[in-house]
Enzyme design. Structure first.
Site, PDB file in Angstrom:
ATOM      1  N   LYS A  27      -4.866   6.542  -6.437  1.00 14.84           N
ATOM      2  CA  LYS A  27      -5.369   7.425  -5.528  1.00 14.84           C
ATOM      3  C   LYS A  27      -4.793   8.910  -5.883  1.00 14.84           C
ATOM      4  O   LYS A  27      -4.535   9.215  -6.902  1.00 14.84           O
ATOM      5  CB  LYS A  27      -4.538   7.131  -3.943  1.00 14.84           C
ATOM      6  CG  LYS A  27      -3.139   7.192  -4.175  1.00 14.84           C
ATOM      7  CD  LYS A  27      -2.594   7.032  -2.543  1.00 14.84           C
ATOM      8  CE  LYS A  27      -2.977   5.929  -2.176  1.00 14.84           C
ATOM      9  NZ  LYS A  27      -2.249   5.791  -0.604  1.00 14.84           N
ATOM     10  N   LYS A  85     -11.160   0.853  -2.266  1.00 16.57           N
ATOM     11  CA  LYS A  85     -10.784   0.902  -0.879  1.00 16.57           C
ATOM     12  C   LYS A  85     -11.314   2.353  -0.261  1.00 16.57           C
ATOM     13  O   LYS A  85     -11.463   3.364  -0.839  1.00 16.57           O
ATOM     14  CB  LYS A  85      -9.271   1.091  -0.634  1.00 16.57           C
ATOM     15  CG  LYS A  85      -8.403   0.014  -1.219  1.00 16.57           C
ATOM     16  CD  LYS A  85      -6.917   0.536  -1.405  1.00 16.57           C
ATOM     17  CE  LYS A  85      -6.130   1.165  -0.635  1.00 16.57           C
ATOM     18  NZ  LYS A  85      -4.879   1.605  -1.021  1.00 16.57           N
TER      19      LYS A  85
END
Length: 234
Positions: A27, A85
């Site tokens: 991320k 995600k």
């Protein structure tokens, strides 16, 4: 419980991998709670982890932009992510959530049906103007999503447990399982939360700050990953 650890670069990914994380998650905290990193970073992490763990990648905190989200999801899949995600940020209705997730799932599964889609709601949904995570399992199941998750949308040090109590998180977990989905809990979790998490029973917990010594802007520490792995397996 499986442990998902979120490095921001390949150096941290090696630490998370060697430390024993079950899933290595790519991320970019500079771009938000589920901020997207760059395709080459996903590829670099995939290379250094070298098959020891599956790779997940966040594609962003999304408002209602199904086309943009689907294209981003395909990009993460092509770059090598095994789990893709997406955060449902400023999603107003269940119908918006359904269309967004359906298009993402199609983009990913048309490319490779073995890859998994993760839909994340936010425990602090009221302050970011989004839908309740408790509505997510039914919508996600209809869209063909594999995993539902709850995280904090605003990263100001407040924990998921400050916005959803044990009963609500247990309901979220049980709902996910009733629809045949895996589920995950994240959001400024602490070591002292582990007994509570074990009672709630998520399949996966997601962390960054906890294994950085409490400050998600610093670096992941291998000894803290190892400590958390041991506690999750106890």
């Amino acid at each position: 419980m499986k442990l998902l650890v979120s490095p921001i670069n390949s150096e941290e990914a090696i630490i998370a991998s060697i430390g024993g994380a079950d899933i290595v998650d790519v991320k970019n905290p500079k771009e938000g709670s589920l901020g997207a990193n760059f395709p080459w970073v996903i590829r670099e992490v995939k290379a250094v982890v070298n098959g020891r763990q599956p790779i997940s990648a966040t594609i962003g905190d999304f408002n209602y932009k199904p086309g943009t989200a689907a294209l981003a999801a395909l990009g993460a899949a092509v770059a090598g992510a095994d789990y893709i995600k997406v955060g449902l940020y400023d999603i107003q209705t269940e119908s918006q959530a359904l269309e967004l997730l359906t298009k993402i799932t199609r983009a990913v599964k048309d490319y490779n049906p073995l890859k998994k889609v993760v839909a994340s709601g936010y425990s602090d949904y009221k302050r970011i103007n989004s839908i309740s995570p408790l509505l997510l399992p039914a919508v996600a199941a209809e869209a063909g999503v594999d995993v539902v998750m709850v995280d904090t949308g605003v990263k100001d040090g407040k924990s998921t447990f400050e916005f959803m109590d044990e009963k609500e998180l247990k309901e979220f977990t049980d709902l996910a399982h009733s629809y045949g989905l895996e589920n995950a809990i994240a959001g400024s979790l602490k070591f002292e939360d582990i007994p509570l998490l074990e009672r709630i029973g998520p399949d996966i917990i997601g962390v960054r700050g906890m294994v950085c010594g409490g400050d998600r802007s610093t670096s992941i520490r291998q000894e803290l990953v190892e400590k958390l792995v041991a506690e999750c397996q106890a």
